[in-house]
Design a protein around this motif. Sequence first.
Motif, PDB file in Angstrom:
ATOM      1  N   LEU A  37       9.431   8.934   4.402  1.00 44.21           N
ATOM      2  CA  LEU A  37       9.681   8.417   3.055  1.00 44.21           C
ATOM      3  C   LEU A  37       9.630   9.540   2.026  1.00 44.21           C
ATOM      4  CD1 LEU A  37      10.170   6.088   1.135  1.00 44.21           C
ATOM      5  CD2 LEU A  37       7.699   5.649   1.104  1.00 44.21           C
ATOM      6  N   HIS A  38       8.715  10.471   2.217  1.00 44.66           N
ATOM      7  CA  HIS A  38       8.627  11.608   1.297  1.00 44.66           C
ATOM      8  C   HIS A  38       9.916  12.433   1.346  1.00 44.66           C
ATOM      9  CE1 HIS A  38       6.694  14.588  -1.185  1.00 44.66           C
ATOM     10  NE2 HIS A  38       7.030  15.545  -0.327  1.00 44.66           N
ATOM     11  N   GLN A  39      10.472  12.591   2.545  1.00 45.91           N
ATOM     12  CA  GLN A  39      11.753  13.306   2.679  1.00 45.91           C
ATOM     13  C   GLN A  39      12.850  12.574   1.908  1.00 45.91           C
ATOM     14  OE1 GLN A  39      11.828  13.323   7.039  1.00 45.91           O
ATOM     15  NE2 GLN A  39      11.900  15.562   6.983  1.00 45.91           N
ATOM     16  N   ILE A  40      12.875  11.253   2.079  1.00 46.64           N
ATOM     17  CA  ILE A  40      13.904  10.450   1.407  1.00 46.64           C
ATOM     18  C   ILE A  40      13.782  10.582  -0.109  1.00 46.64           C
ATOM     19  CG2 ILE A  40      14.693   8.086   0.962  1.00 46.64           C
ATOM     20  CD1 ILE A  40      13.799   7.437   3.863  1.00 46.64           C
ATOM     21  N   ILE A  41      12.563  10.444  -0.618  1.00 40.77           N
ATOM     22  CA  ILE A  41      12.344  10.529  -2.065  1.00 40.77           C
ATOM     23  C   ILE A  41      12.724  11.917  -2.579  1.00 40.77           C
ATOM     24  CG2 ILE A  41      10.567  10.493  -3.864  1.00 40.77           C
ATOM     25  CD1 ILE A  41       9.098   8.377  -2.163  1.00 40.77           C
ATOM     26  N   SER A  42      12.379  12.949  -1.820  1.00 40.21           N
ATOM     27  CA  SER A  42      12.692  14.321  -2.234  1.00 40.21           C
ATOM     28  C   SER A  42      14.196  14.563  -2.272  1.00 40.21           C
ATOM     29  CB  SER A  42      12.027  15.328  -1.282  1.00 40.21           C
ATOM     30  OG  SER A  42      10.628  15.186  -1.306  1.00 40.21           O
ATOM     31  N   LEU A  43      14.892  14.129  -1.219  1.00 40.32           N
ATOM     32  CA  LEU A  43      16.349  14.316  -1.170  1.00 40.32           C
ATOM     33  C   LEU A  43      17.043  13.502  -2.257  1.00 40.32           C
ATOM     34  CD1 LEU A  43      16.911  14.273   2.704  1.00 40.32           C
ATOM     35  CD2 LEU A  43      17.095  16.242   1.182  1.00 40.32           C
TER      36      LEU A  43
ATOM     37  N   GLU B 182       0.832  -1.204   0.000  1.00 43.29           N
ATOM     38  CA  GLU B 182       0.000   0.000   0.000  1.00 43.29           C
ATOM     39  C   GLU B 182       0.867   1.254   0.000  1.00 43.29           C
ATOM     40  OE1 GLU B 182      -3.996  -1.540   2.358  1.00 43.29           O
ATOM     41  OE2 GLU B 182      -2.217  -0.990   3.521  1.00 43.29           O
ATOM     42  N   VAL B 183       1.926   1.224   0.792  1.00 42.97           N
ATOM     43  CA  VAL B 183       2.842   2.375   0.838  1.00 42.97           C
ATOM     44  C   VAL B 183       3.515   2.580  -0.520  1.00 42.97           C
ATOM     45  CG1 VAL B 183       4.979   3.269   1.843  1.00 42.97           C
ATOM     46  CG2 VAL B 183       3.270   2.198   3.306  1.00 42.97           C
ATOM     47  N   ALA B 184       3.956   1.478  -1.116  1.00 40.51           N
ATOM     48  CA  ALA B 184       4.628   1.562  -2.414  1.00 40.51           C
ATOM     49  C   ALA B 184       3.708   2.184  -3.458  1.00 40.51           C
ATOM     50  CB  ALA B 184       5.076   0.170  -2.857  1.00 40.51           C
ATOM     51  N   LYS B 185       2.450   1.740  -3.476  1.00 38.16           N
ATOM     52  CA  LYS B 185       1.494   2.254  -4.442  1.00 38.16           C
ATOM     53  C   LYS B 185       1.206   3.724  -4.182  1.00 38.16           C
ATOM     54  CE  LYS B 185      -3.068   1.286  -6.401  1.00 38.16           C
ATOM     55  NZ  LYS B 185      -4.261   0.399  -6.334  1.00 38.16           N
ATOM     56  N   LYS B 186       1.063   4.085  -2.936  1.00 37.01           N
ATOM     57  CA  LYS B 186       0.717   5.453  -2.569  1.00 37.01           C
ATOM     58  C   LYS B 186       1.852   6.425  -2.879  1.00 37.01           C
ATOM     59  CE  LYS B 186      -1.660   7.926   1.112  1.00 37.01           C
ATOM     60  NZ  LYS B 186      -2.319   7.794   2.436  1.00 37.01           N
ATOM     61  N   MET B 187       3.095   5.994  -2.683  1.00 37.57           N
ATOM     62  CA  MET B 187       4.248   6.888  -2.844  1.00 37.57           C
ATOM     63  C   MET B 187       4.918   6.758  -4.210  1.00 37.57           C
ATOM     64  SD  MET B 187       4.175   8.583  -0.093  1.00 37.57           S
ATOM     65  CE  MET B 187       5.731   9.452  -0.201  1.00 37.57           C
ATOM     66  N   GLY B 188       4.435   5.833  -5.053  1.00 37.85           N
ATOM     67  CA  GLY B 188       5.001   5.703  -6.400  1.00 37.85           C
ATOM     68  C   GLY B 188       6.384   5.091  -6.440  1.00 37.85           C
ATOM     69  N   VAL B 189       6.661   4.180  -5.502  1.00 38.14           N
ATOM     70  CA  VAL B 189       7.938   3.459  -5.509  1.00 38.14           C
ATOM     71  C   VAL B 189       7.639   1.963  -5.552  1.00 38.14           C
ATOM     72  CG1 VAL B 189       9.151   5.259  -4.233  1.00 38.14           C
ATOM     73  CG2 VAL B 189       8.024   3.432  -2.977  1.00 38.14           C
ATOM     74  N   THR B 190       8.671   1.164  -5.701  1.00 40.13           N
ATOM     75  CA  THR B 190       8.467  -0.283  -5.751  1.00 40.13           C
ATOM     76  C   THR B 190       8.615  -0.883  -4.357  1.00 40.13           C
ATOM     77  OG1 THR B 190      10.805  -0.779  -6.146  1.00 40.13           O
ATOM     78  CG2 THR B 190       9.425  -0.339  -8.083  1.00 40.13           C
ATOM     79  N   VAL B 191       8.011  -2.037  -4.187  1.00 45.16           N
ATOM     80  CA  VAL B 191       8.162  -2.768  -2.930  1.00 45.16           C
ATOM     81  C   VAL B 191       9.625  -3.115  -2.707  1.00 45.16           C
ATOM     82  CG1 VAL B 191       7.619  -4.945  -1.755  1.00 45.16           C
ATOM     83  CG2 VAL B 191       5.814  -3.685  -2.954  1.00 45.16           C
ATOM     84  N   ARG B 192      10.289  -3.472  -3.781  1.00 48.09           N
ATOM     85  CA  ARG B 192      11.713  -3.838  -3.668  1.00 48.09           C
ATOM     86  C   ARG B 192      12.532  -2.657  -3.149  1.00 48.09           C
ATOM     87  NH1 ARG B 192      14.599  -6.834  -8.608  1.00 48.09           N
ATOM     88  NH2 ARG B 192      13.110  -8.398  -7.879  1.00 48.09           N
ATOM     89  N   THR B 193      12.205  -1.437  -3.585  1.00 47.85           N
ATOM     90  CA  THR B 193      12.911  -0.241  -3.104  1.00 47.85           C
ATOM     91  C   THR B 193      12.720  -0.067  -1.607  1.00 47.85           C
ATOM     92  OG1 THR B 193      12.733   0.918  -5.224  1.00 47.85           O
ATOM     93  CG2 THR B 193      13.043   2.279  -3.265  1.00 47.85           C
TER      94      THR B 193
END
Length: 266
Positions: free
Chosen positions: A58-64, A16-27
């Motif tokens: 997670l949003h911070q990580i993706i942004s950075l 659910e998190v992966a889908k919501k944040m646009g990343v893969t489960v593997r990531t």
Amino acid sequence: MIKHKAIPQGYMTVGEVAKKMGVTVRTLQYYDKEGLFSPSAESKGGRRLYTDKDLITLHQIISLKFLGFSLDDIKKRLTSLDTPDDIANALTEQADDIRKEIERLTASLTAIEQFKKEVLQMQEVNFKKYADIIVNLQMKNEFYYLIKRFDDDTLDHIRNRFDKESGLDFMDRFNRLSDEILRLQKDNVPPESEKCQQITEAYWNLIMEFTGGDVSMIPKLVEIGNIDHAANEWEEKQKIVNDYLESALQVYFSRLGDNPLGEVEK
């Protein structure tokens, strides 16, 4: 880590998190393994569970990561970005790193384009010359394109006689001397004048330095130096220098009583 029998209200699975944040489960699994982003809880069945607060991290990580920070940098900085100044300083450092990388990539792109141009002009596959051109591009030697004019024997001579420092020094002295000759030509100084003959002697000594005193190389150098159609400003300058020096060298050799270019003229 809190363990739950089932998925309680306010928790999300890794999918659910992966889908919501646009990343893969593997990531997300990789971030967890690296200790960068771990779930807040886990079900008794071993499912990772995340909260809305985790999404902020997670949003911070993706942004950075988008801004070019490495995962190691992000891991170190997430715990220290507490004030606007902390964030501004981190961004300043990252901006400096990105500028340096842009400069490096721009230099690489320029070198690739220059090298491609040389390959097409050579109209032959010669990896020995290719290597020399690339090395000179790395050295930022603006005269890299002259390499394609030399045959393999002359290039071997250059490799054996000059290293990076001495090669660049030679070209610097050659160009400074060429500039002096251009000034003489512009001022209409006669080739037989003492001033012109002094510079002609210096020019000839530079040629002998290049050849190591081997006059058998002169015909090749004369052939290489013949410029019918100048392709750039430097070649245009050398064409004028060559035309002016032709008479000056004749006077110089006449005074010496020996003309090492005689064989070339024949």
